[in-house]
Scaffold this motif. Structure first.
Motif, PDB file in Angstrom:
ATOM      1  N   LYS A  21      37.526  39.698  73.887  1.00  0.00           N
ATOM      2  CA  LYS A  21      37.681  40.934  73.119  1.00  0.00           C
ATOM      3  C   LYS A  21      36.765  42.039  73.635  1.00  0.00           C
ATOM      4  O   LYS A  21      37.196  43.163  73.853  1.00  0.00           O
ATOM      5  CB  LYS A  21      37.403  40.680  71.652  1.00  0.00           C
ATOM      6  N   CYS A  22      35.478  41.718  73.844  1.00  0.00           N
ATOM      7  CA  CYS A  22      34.532  42.749  74.294  1.00  0.00           C
ATOM      8  C   CYS A  22      34.284  42.683  75.795  1.00  0.00           C
ATOM      9  O   CYS A  22      33.482  43.437  76.325  1.00  0.00           O
ATOM     10  CB  CYS A  22      33.211  42.609  73.540  1.00  0.00           C
ATOM     11  N   LYS A  23      34.953  41.762  76.486  1.00  0.00           N
ATOM     12  CA  LYS A  23      34.842  41.590  77.939  1.00  0.00           C
ATOM     13  C   LYS A  23      33.413  41.292  78.381  1.00  0.00           C
ATOM     14  O   LYS A  23      32.985  41.697  79.458  1.00  0.00           O
ATOM     15  CB  LYS A  23      35.391  42.815  78.670  1.00  0.00           C
ATOM     16  N   GLY A  24      32.644  40.616  77.523  1.00  0.00           N
ATOM     17  CA  GLY A  24      31.295  40.202  77.883  1.00  0.00           C
ATOM     18  C   GLY A  24      30.223  41.244  77.634  1.00  0.00           C
ATOM     19  O   GLY A  24      29.080  41.051  78.021  1.00  0.00           O
ATOM     20  N   PHE A  25      30.543  42.354  76.970  1.00  0.00           N
ATOM     21  CA  PHE A  25      29.531  43.364  76.683  1.00  0.00           C
ATOM     22  C   PHE A  25      28.726  43.034  75.428  1.00  0.00           C
ATOM     23  O   PHE A  25      27.583  43.427  75.293  1.00  0.00           O
ATOM     24  CB  PHE A  25      30.164  44.749  76.508  1.00  0.00           C
ATOM     25  N   GLY A  26      29.347  42.364  74.450  1.00  0.00           N
ATOM     26  CA  GLY A  26      28.668  42.029  73.202  1.00  0.00           C
ATOM     27  C   GLY A  26      28.897  43.056  72.112  1.00  0.00           C
ATOM     28  O   GLY A  26      28.496  42.869  70.974  1.00  0.00           O
ATOM     29  N   TYR A  27      29.531  44.141  72.446  1.00  0.00           N
ATOM     30  CA  TYR A  27      29.832  45.184  71.465  1.00  0.00           C
ATOM     31  C   TYR A  27      31.089  45.922  71.906  1.00  0.00           C
ATOM     32  O   TYR A  27      31.470  45.886  73.069  1.00  0.00           O
ATOM     33  CB  TYR A  27      28.676  46.176  71.325  1.00  0.00           C
ATOM     34  N   ALA A  28      31.695  46.590  70.965  1.00  0.00           N
ATOM     35  CA  ALA A  28      32.871  47.395  71.285  1.00  0.00           C
ATOM     36  C   ALA A  28      32.414  48.716  71.888  1.00  0.00           C
ATOM     37  O   ALA A  28      31.387  49.260  71.494  1.00  0.00           O
ATOM     38  CB  ALA A  28      33.689  47.652  70.025  1.00  0.00           C
ATOM     39  N   LEU A  29      33.144  49.202  72.845  1.00  0.00           N
ATOM     40  CA  LEU A  29      32.826  50.495  73.441  1.00  0.00           C
ATOM     41  C   LEU A  29      33.566  51.588  72.681  1.00  0.00           C
ATOM     42  O   LEU A  29      34.731  51.437  72.313  1.00  0.00           O
ATOM     43  CB  LEU A  29      33.249  50.535  74.910  1.00  0.00           C
ATOM     44  N   LYS A  30      32.884  52.676  72.408  1.00  0.00           N
ATOM     45  CA  LYS A  30      33.536  53.826  71.787  1.00  0.00           C
ATOM     46  C   LYS A  30      33.151  55.079  72.549  1.00  0.00           C
ATOM     47  O   LYS A  30      32.147  55.097  73.274  1.00  0.00           O
ATOM     48  CB  LYS A  30      33.171  53.943  70.312  1.00  0.00           C
ATOM     49  N   LYS A  31      33.938  56.111  72.392  1.00  0.00           N
ATOM     50  CA  LYS A  31      33.691  57.368  73.095  1.00  0.00           C
ATOM     51  C   LYS A  31      33.113  58.389  72.119  1.00  0.00           C
ATOM     52  O   LYS A  31      33.518  58.455  70.959  1.00  0.00           O
ATOM     53  CB  LYS A  31      34.986  57.910  73.686  1.00  0.00           C
ATOM     54  N   ASP A  32      32.167  59.173  72.623  1.00  0.00           N
ATOM     55  CA  ASP A  32      31.650  60.260  71.791  1.00  0.00           C
ATOM     56  C   ASP A  32      32.544  61.493  71.978  1.00  0.00           C
ATOM     57  O   ASP A  32      33.595  61.434  72.613  1.00  0.00           O
ATOM     58  CB  ASP A  32      30.186  60.545  72.105  1.00  0.00           C
ATOM     59  N   ARG A  33      32.133  62.608  71.453  1.00  0.00           N
ATOM     60  CA  ARG A  33      32.966  63.812  71.502  1.00  0.00           C
ATOM     61  C   ARG A  33      33.221  64.310  72.919  1.00  0.00           C
ATOM     62  O   ARG A  33      34.234  64.932  73.198  1.00  0.00           O
ATOM     63  CB  ARG A  33      32.305  64.929  70.706  1.00  0.00           C
ATOM     64  N   ARG A  34      32.275  64.043  73.807  1.00  0.00           N
ATOM     65  CA  ARG A  34      32.441  64.500  75.196  1.00  0.00           C
ATOM     66  C   ARG A  34      33.209  63.500  76.048  1.00  0.00           C
ATOM     67  O   ARG A  34      33.441  63.735  77.219  1.00  0.00           O
ATOM     68  CB  ARG A  34      31.064  64.760  75.808  1.00  0.00           C
ATOM     69  N   GLY A  35      33.557  62.367  75.483  1.00  0.00           N
ATOM     70  CA  GLY A  35      34.330  61.378  76.224  1.00  0.00           C
ATOM     71  C   GLY A  35      33.495  60.334  76.929  1.00  0.00           C
ATOM     72  O   GLY A  35      34.024  59.515  77.668  1.00  0.00           O
ATOM     73  N   GLN A  36      32.167  60.354  76.720  1.00  0.00           N
ATOM     74  CA  GLN A  36      31.312  59.359  77.349  1.00  0.00           C
ATOM     75  C   GLN A  36      31.314  58.083  76.515  1.00  0.00           C
ATOM     76  O   GLN A  36      31.366  58.124  75.290  1.00  0.00           O
ATOM     77  CB  GLN A  36      29.888  59.890  77.476  1.00  0.00           C
ATOM     78  N   LEU A  37      31.249  56.950  77.206  1.00  0.00           N
ATOM     79  CA  LEU A  37      31.250  55.662  76.515  1.00  0.00           C
ATOM     80  C   LEU A  37      29.877  55.374  75.925  1.00  0.00           C
ATOM     81  O   LEU A  37      28.849  55.592  76.566  1.00  0.00           O
ATOM     82  CB  LEU A  37      31.652  54.552  77.480  1.00  0.00           C
ATOM     83  N   LYS A  38      29.901  54.854  74.696  1.00  0.00           N
ATOM     84  CA  LYS A  38      28.671  54.480  74.005  1.00  0.00           C
ATOM     85  C   LYS A  38      28.881  53.114  73.371  1.00  0.00           C
ATOM     86  O   LYS A  38      30.010  52.746  73.059  1.00  0.00           O
ATOM     87  CB  LYS A  38      28.355  55.498  72.896  1.00  0.00           C
ATOM     88  N   PRO A  39      27.803  52.366  73.159  1.00  0.00           N
ATOM     89  CA  PRO A  39      27.975  51.093  72.457  1.00  0.00           C
ATOM     90  C   PRO A  39      28.329  51.330  70.998  1.00  0.00           C
ATOM     91  O   PRO A  39      27.776  52.203  70.338  1.00  0.00           O
ATOM     92  CB  PRO A  39      26.623  50.406  72.603  1.00  0.00           C
ATOM     93  N   GLY A  40      29.270  50.543  70.522  1.00  0.00           N
ATOM     94  CA  GLY A  40      29.700  50.657  69.138  1.00  0.00           C
ATOM     95  C   GLY A  40      29.187  49.483  68.322  1.00  0.00           C
ATOM     96  O   GLY A  40      28.057  49.017  68.501  1.00  0.00           O
ATOM     97  N   LYS A  41      30.040  48.970  67.463  1.00  0.00           N
ATOM     98  CA  LYS A  41      29.671  47.849  66.608  1.00  0.00           C
ATOM     99  C   LYS A  41      29.568  46.565  67.418  1.00  0.00           C
ATOM    100  O   LYS A  41      30.182  46.416  68.466  1.00  0.00           O
ATOM    101  CB  LYS A  41      30.723  47.645  65.526  1.00  0.00           C
ATOM    102  N   THR A  42      28.807  45.629  66.899  1.00  0.00           N
ATOM    103  CA  THR A  42      28.701  44.310  67.506  1.00  0.00           C
ATOM    104  C   THR A  42      30.059  43.620  67.435  1.00  0.00           C
ATOM    105  O   THR A  42      30.755  43.714  66.429  1.00  0.00           O
ATOM    106  CB  THR A  42      27.647  43.468  66.769  1.00  0.00           C
ATOM    107  N   CYS A  43      30.410  42.930  68.489  1.00  0.00           N
ATOM    108  CA  CYS A  43      31.694  42.230  68.557  1.00  0.00           C
ATOM    109  C   CYS A  43      31.755  41.155  67.476  1.00  0.00           C
ATOM    110  O   CYS A  43      30.848  40.345  67.343  1.00  0.00           O
ATOM    111  CB  CYS A  43      31.866  41.606  69.937  1.00  0.00           C
TER     112      CYS A  43
END
Length: 72
Positions: A21-43
């Motif tokens: 689900k998280c592809k080994g990151f440990g958290y979901a990736l989300k985008k901020d307003r500028r489109g940059q990826l940020k760590p989201g909630k824990t998987c």
């Protein structure tokens, strides 16, 4: 047959694989307003551990547990 033997060898050598689900990151990736990826909630699936037990290894562990409980 070759696929089954190779998967069994993989489960024996490396029983844990990356979370799908998280592809080994440990958290979901989300985008901020500028489109940059940020760590989201824990998987939720791996609980942030990044690794999950493989299906074949889980089935092997269940079979061994049933065998051990039946022969005691």
């Amino acid at each position: 047959m070759l696929f089954t033997l190779s998967y069994a060898g993989l489960c024996a050598a490396s029983p844990f694989g990356n979370c799908r689900k998280c592809k080994g990151f440990g958290y979901a990736l989300k985008k901020d307003r500028r489109g940059q990826l940020k760590p989201g909630k824990t998987c939720r699936r791996c609980r942030g551990d990044r690794k999950r037990i493989r299906i074949g290894r889980h089935l092997f562990n269940v079979a061994m547990r049933i065998h051990r409980d039946g022969t005691r």
